[in-house]
Design a protein around this motif. Structure first.
Motif, PDB file in Angstrom:
ATOM      1  N   GLY A  37      11.596  -4.986 -11.316  1.00  0.00           N
ATOM      2  CA  GLY A  37      11.145  -3.782 -10.640  1.00  0.00           C
ATOM      3  C   GLY A  37      10.441  -2.832 -11.587  1.00  0.00           C
ATOM      4  O   GLY A  37      11.065  -2.282 -12.493  1.00  0.00           O
ATOM      5  N   LEU A  38       9.131  -2.664 -11.394  1.00  0.00           N
ATOM      6  CA  LEU A  38       8.330  -1.761 -12.227  1.00  0.00           C
ATOM      7  C   LEU A  38       7.704  -0.679 -11.354  1.00  0.00           C
ATOM      8  O   LEU A  38       7.862  -0.669 -10.128  1.00  0.00           O
ATOM      9  CB  LEU A  38       7.254  -2.559 -12.968  1.00  0.00           C
ATOM     10  N   THR A  39       6.990   0.244 -11.985  1.00  0.00           N
ATOM     11  CA  THR A  39       6.385   1.361 -11.273  1.00  0.00           C
ATOM     12  C   THR A  39       5.342   0.869 -10.267  1.00  0.00           C
ATOM     13  O   THR A  39       4.426   0.133 -10.640  1.00  0.00           O
ATOM     14  CB  THR A  39       5.703   2.323 -12.264  1.00  0.00           C
ATOM     15  N   PRO A  40       5.454   1.287  -9.016  1.00  0.00           N
ATOM     16  CA  PRO A  40       4.452   0.888  -8.016  1.00  0.00           C
ATOM     17  C   PRO A  40       3.221   1.787  -8.078  1.00  0.00           C
ATOM     18  O   PRO A  40       3.216   2.825  -8.739  1.00  0.00           O
ATOM     19  CB  PRO A  40       5.203   1.084  -6.700  1.00  0.00           C
ATOM     20  N   ALA A  41       2.205   1.406  -7.368  1.00  0.00           N
ATOM     21  CA  ALA A  41       0.992   2.210  -7.283  1.00  0.00           C
ATOM     22  C   ALA A  41       1.202   3.389  -6.335  1.00  0.00           C
ATOM     23  O   ALA A  41       1.911   3.263  -5.330  1.00  0.00           O
ATOM     24  CB  ALA A  41      -0.165   1.353  -6.768  1.00  0.00           C
ATOM     25  N   PRO A  42       0.586   4.540  -6.631  1.00  0.00           N
ATOM     26  CA  PRO A  42       0.670   5.671  -5.703  1.00  0.00           C
ATOM     27  C   PRO A  42       0.194   5.303  -4.301  1.00  0.00           C
ATOM     28  O   PRO A  42       0.714   5.825  -3.305  1.00  0.00           O
ATOM     29  CB  PRO A  42      -0.240   6.721  -6.344  1.00  0.00           C
ATOM     30  N   GLU A  43      -0.783   4.399  -4.207  1.00  0.00           N
ATOM     31  CA  GLU A  43      -1.294   3.996  -2.905  1.00  0.00           C
ATOM     32  C   GLU A  43      -0.214   3.340  -2.047  1.00  0.00           C
ATOM     33  O   GLU A  43      -0.203   3.486  -0.818  1.00  0.00           O
ATOM     34  CB  GLU A  43      -2.472   3.031  -3.081  1.00  0.00           C
ATOM     35  N   THR A  44       0.709   2.619  -2.701  1.00  0.00           N
ATOM     36  CA  THR A  44       1.816   1.998  -1.964  1.00  0.00           C
ATOM     37  C   THR A  44       2.723   3.061  -1.376  1.00  0.00           C
ATOM     38  O   THR A  44       3.120   3.000  -0.205  1.00  0.00           O
ATOM     39  CB  THR A  44       2.618   1.072  -2.889  1.00  0.00           C
ATOM     40  N   VAL A  45       3.068   4.044  -2.197  1.00  0.00           N
ATOM     41  CA  VAL A  45       3.936   5.135  -1.737  1.00  0.00           C
ATOM     42  C   VAL A  45       3.263   5.916  -0.607  1.00  0.00           C
ATOM     43  O   VAL A  45       3.899   6.249   0.404  1.00  0.00           O
ATOM     44  CB  VAL A  45       4.294   6.059  -2.916  1.00  0.00           C
ATOM     45  N   GLU A  46       2.000   6.198  -0.763  1.00  0.00           N
ATOM     46  CA  GLU A  46       1.270   6.945   0.256  1.00  0.00           C
ATOM     47  C   GLU A  46       1.229   6.176   1.573  1.00  0.00           C
ATOM     48  O   GLU A  46       1.429   6.750   2.658  1.00  0.00           O
ATOM     49  CB  GLU A  46      -0.138   7.245  -0.228  1.00  0.00           C
ATOM     50  N   ALA A  47       0.992   4.870   1.493  1.00  0.00           N
ATOM     51  CA  ALA A  47       0.939   4.056   2.707  1.00  0.00           C
ATOM     52  C   ALA A  47       2.291   4.030   3.408  1.00  0.00           C
ATOM     53  O   ALA A  47       2.366   4.113   4.644  1.00  0.00           O
ATOM     54  CB  ALA A  47       0.495   2.638   2.359  1.00  0.00           C
ATOM     55  N   ILE A  48       3.369   3.930   2.633  1.00  0.00           N
ATOM     56  CA  ILE A  48       4.707   3.934   3.224  1.00  0.00           C
ATOM     57  C   ILE A  48       5.004   5.280   3.864  1.00  0.00           C
ATOM     58  O   ILE A  48       5.595   5.354   4.954  1.00  0.00           O
ATOM     59  CB  ILE A  48       5.763   3.562   2.165  1.00  0.00           C
ATOM     60  N   THR A  49       4.600   6.360   3.209  1.00  0.00           N
ATOM     61  CA  THR A  49       4.821   7.701   3.744  1.00  0.00           C
ATOM     62  C   THR A  49       4.220   7.852   5.141  1.00  0.00           C
ATOM     63  O   THR A  49       4.782   8.531   6.007  1.00  0.00           O
ATOM     64  CB  THR A  49       4.209   8.753   2.796  1.00  0.00           C
TER      65      THR A  49
END
Length: 226
Positions: A37-49
């Motif tokens: 488990g490493l740092t994800p991309a901000p785009e992943t977090v934004e899409a989940i949000t």
């Protein structure tokens, strides 16, 4: 939230939606699960949000180990700002030095970078040279939400005595039990007073499969059996 907190590892939007549909309370967002488990991309977090209302605890980790270089630490601090802007509700991190001692300087630097958001110290603590000393170093750090722990590097099956000792020392509210968590291990943890549980492979079957909402639902029922 119902009786206990159920946190599910999510790699993408599909995982997040399935976890929410199954009754999870919180997500841990990571990339590259093969490296732990490493740092994800901000785009992943934004899409989940945009697709899930669940709070996202986002991993800040540069490599498969538990040490961090000054350069990596700077990169993680910058990543935290981008991830917070993308919708992160909190973060997951924690470091050891080369001797296996909790790296307080690095950990506190990242706490400062993510303030005022809460954070979880991840399973680096289970790999500390002295587990009890590791807990003592971590437990009073500011804005600490939970400590993701199995009580033993090999997993919860071998870590129950350690988790019971920490719970009896008053740390049950900090314990986020994860790492080899299986259904038969939940009742003793509940007996210790542990009320937060973290699952990954257990709600997939294998890491190559997506999160299965029915598996999440079964875990929801299990951890709420207090």
């Amino acid at each position: 939230m119902t009786g206990s907190l159920l946190e599910v590892i999510a790699l993408d939007v599909r995982d997040a939606v399935a976890a929410e549909d199954g009754g999870a309370d919180r997500l841990e967002i990571v990339a590259d699960i093969s490296a732990g488990g490493l740092t994800p991309a901000p785009e992943t977090v934004e899409a989940i949000t945009k697709q899930s209302a669940l709070p996202q605890m986002v991993m800040l980790r540069s490599n498969a180990g538990y040490t961090v270089s000054p350069e990596e630490l700077d990169d993680l601090a910058r990543a935290a700002r981008s991830l917070a802007d993308a919708g992160a509700a909190g973060f997951v991190f924690g470091f050891l030095d080369a001797a296996g001692v909790v790296d307080l300087a690095a950990t506190e630097a990242l706490i400062h970078a993510v303030t005022p958001l809460p954070w979880t110290f991840h399973r680096a603590v289970d790999n500390a040279a002295d587990l009890q000393a590791g807990w003592r170093a971590i437990r009073l750090l500011p804005n600490l939400a939970t400590i993701l722990t199995s009580g033993d590097p090999g997993g919860i099956a071998g870590g129950l005595p350690m988790l019971r000792a920490r719970a009896e020392a008053g740390d049950a509210p900090l314990i986020l039990a994860g790492g080899g968590l299986e259904p038969h291990l939940v009742p003793p943890l509940l007996d210790y007073g542990v009320r937060a549980f973290h699952v990954g492979r257990a709600v997939r079957g294998s890491w190559s499969a997506p999160v299965d909402r029915e598996r999440v639902r079964r875990w929801r029922e299990l951890v709420d059996t207090v």
